[in-house]
Scaffold this motif. Structure first.
Motif, PDB file in Angstrom:
ATOM      1  N   ALA A   1       0.797  -1.108   0.136  1.00 43.57           N
ATOM      2  CA  ALA A   1       0.014   0.218  -0.075  1.00 43.57           C
ATOM      3  C   ALA A   1       0.919   1.360  -0.256  1.00 43.57           C
ATOM      4  N   ALA A   2       1.872   1.410   0.888  1.00 40.11           N
ATOM      5  CA  ALA A   2       2.797   2.327   0.824  1.00 40.11           C
ATOM      6  C   ALA A   2       3.623   2.791  -0.492  1.00 40.11           C
ATOM      7  N   LEU A   3       3.936   1.321  -1.119  1.00 35.21           N
ATOM      8  CA  LEU A   3       4.605   1.653  -2.346  1.00 35.21           C
ATOM      9  C   LEU A   3       3.645   2.214  -3.375  1.00 35.21           C
ATOM     10  N   LEU A   4       2.612   1.640  -3.548  1.00 36.40           N
ATOM     11  CA  LEU A   4       1.593   1.992  -4.538  1.00 36.40           C
ATOM     12  C   LEU A   4       0.987   3.442  -4.306  1.00 36.40           C
ATOM     13  N   ALA A   5       0.856   3.912  -3.177  1.00 33.64           N
ATOM     14  CA  ALA A   5       0.522   5.241  -2.942  1.00 33.64           C
ATOM     15  C   ALA A   5       1.491   6.190  -3.329  1.00 33.64           C
ATOM     16  N   VAL A   6       3.192   5.751  -3.030  1.00 37.98           N
ATOM     17  CA  VAL A   6       3.938   6.675  -3.610  1.00 37.98           C
ATOM     18  C   VAL A   6       4.188   6.802  -5.064  1.00 37.98           C
ATOM     19  N   LEU A   7       3.789   5.784  -5.678  1.00 36.49           N
ATOM     20  CA  LEU A   7       4.010   5.598  -7.227  1.00 36.49           C
ATOM     21  C   LEU A   7       2.792   6.193  -7.757  1.00 36.49           C
ATOM     22  N   GLY A   8       1.662   6.138  -6.990  1.00 34.69           N
ATOM     23  CA  GLY A   8       0.283   6.547  -7.775  1.00 34.69           C
ATOM     24  C   GLY A   8       0.344   7.957  -7.450  1.00 34.69           C
ATOM     25  N   TYR A   9       0.651   8.558  -6.430  1.00 35.62           N
ATOM     26  CA  TYR A   9       0.966  10.042  -6.305  1.00 35.62           C
ATOM     27  C   TYR A   9       1.756  10.693  -7.168  1.00 35.62           C
TER      28      TYR A   9
ATOM     29  N   SER B   1     -10.816   7.807  -6.974  1.00 30.72           N
ATOM     30  CA  SER B   1     -11.350   6.561  -6.910  1.00 30.72           C
ATOM     31  C   SER B   1     -10.434   5.715  -7.638  1.00 30.72           C
ATOM     32  N   ILE B   2     -10.076   5.873  -8.842  1.00 36.07           N
ATOM     33  CA  ILE B   2      -8.784   5.095  -9.522  1.00 36.07           C
ATOM     34  C   ILE B   2      -7.733   4.817  -8.475  1.00 36.07           C
ATOM     35  N   LEU B   3      -7.251   6.116  -8.000  1.00 35.85           N
ATOM     36  CA  LEU B   3      -5.988   6.008  -7.242  1.00 35.85           C
ATOM     37  C   LEU B   3      -6.233   5.165  -5.905  1.00 35.85           C
ATOM     38  N   ALA B   4      -7.351   5.310  -5.206  1.00 41.56           N
ATOM     39  CA  ALA B   4      -7.569   4.559  -4.160  1.00 41.56           C
ATOM     40  C   ALA B   4      -7.724   3.042  -4.382  1.00 41.56           C
ATOM     41  N   THR B   5      -8.305   2.858  -5.511  1.00 44.36           N
ATOM     42  CA  THR B   5      -8.268   1.480  -5.923  1.00 44.36           C
ATOM     43  C   THR B   5      -7.097   0.611  -6.256  1.00 44.36           C
TER      44      THR B   5
ATOM     45  N   SER C   1      -6.304  -6.694  -6.594  1.00 44.85           N
ATOM     46  CA  SER C   1      -6.739  -7.216  -7.908  1.00 44.85           C
ATOM     47  C   SER C   1      -6.265  -5.996  -8.986  1.00 44.85           C
ATOM     48  N   THR C   2      -6.041  -4.854  -8.412  1.00 44.02           N
ATOM     49  CA  THR C   2      -5.732  -4.049  -9.468  1.00 44.02           C
ATOM     50  C   THR C   2      -4.194  -3.532  -9.640  1.00 44.02           C
ATOM     51  N   THR C   3      -3.554  -3.663 -10.666  1.00 43.94           N
ATOM     52  CA  THR C   3      -2.282  -3.510 -10.540  1.00 43.94           C
ATOM     53  C   THR C   3      -1.748  -1.970 -10.723  1.00 43.94           C
ATOM     54  N   TRP C   4      -0.863  -1.454 -10.318  1.00 43.93           N
ATOM     55  CA  TRP C   4      -0.409  -0.051 -10.681  1.00 43.93           C
ATOM     56  C   TRP C   4      -0.431   0.105 -12.290  1.00 43.93           C
ATOM     57  N   SER C   5       0.049  -0.438 -13.090  1.00 35.87           N
ATOM     58  CA  SER C   5      -0.063  -0.148 -14.461  1.00 35.87           C
ATOM     59  C   SER C   5      -1.472  -0.059 -14.747  1.00 35.87           C
ATOM     60  N   GLN C   6      -2.557  -0.865 -14.495  1.00 37.55           N
ATOM     61  CA  GLN C   6      -3.843  -0.764 -14.720  1.00 37.55           C
ATOM     62  C   GLN C   6      -4.467   0.679 -14.135  1.00 37.55           C
TER      63      GLN C   6
END
Length: 183
Positions: free
Chosen positions: A17-25, A56-60, A66-71
């Protein structure tokens, strides 16, 4: 023990969650810079929906296994691209502009409520009074106009002027005794 799993399911889930939050941000910042200020502007309901969908996309992406960062990254780009295309196309095609944008609506003029407009927009007198108070006016008779804007906010115009900011507001000409503008 089962209740505890709902609170803490292991360090790997927190790390993900932390890694995807940083990447997503970071990705969201890059995309928003590329697509410009309009992407997060609340100019109308259409823009607001896009802003909510991006969140919503960022949170998901961050929280759903089941949702990858690339998706998620692709979904952000597609949504921003669609908003950019619609905004650009609506400048050239009036029918698309009308379909994606609403028109401001006059709700109060010279201290008098416009009851029919308020009923059609489902705005009560108390909502208008609250907006007038937020804008620092103490009395409705000190207010020239209250307008329901395209983004759902109420604008309060305290001093009478030439009406140049109200020329595209439904009901302004009619309320002043002139002919009605676009509906």
């Amino acid at each position: 023990m089962r209740k505890l799993c709902m609170l803490f399911d292991g360090w790997s889930g927190l790390g993900r969650a932390a890694l995807l939050a940083v990447l997503g941000y970071a990705w969201l910042v890059v995309v928003l810079r590329l697509y410009g200020k309009r992407t997060l502007a609340k100019l109308n309901a259409f823009d607001f929906v896009v802003t909510v969908a991006l969140g919503s996309i960022l949170a998901t992406t961050i929280l759903s296994k089941s949702t990858t960062w690339s998706q998620g990254a692709l979904a952000v780009v597609v949504l921003c691209s669609l908003q950019w295309l619609v905004a650009k196309a609506s400048l050239n095609w009036p029918w698309l502009f009308r379909m994606t944008r609403s028109t401001p609506r006059l709700l109060l003029l010279n201290g008098s409520f416009l009851e029919k407009a308020m009923e059609q927009e489902r705005i009560g007198k108390s909502d208008i009074r609250a907006s007038v108070r937020k804008h620092g006016a103490e009395a409705l008779d000190k207010v020239h106009a209250v307008v329901l804007e395209t983004d759902g906010t109420l604008s309060v115009i305290a001093k009478p002027g030439d009406g140049s900011t109200l020329c595209d507001v439904i009901g302004y000409d009619e309320a002043r005794g002139g002919r009605s503008n676009a509906s």
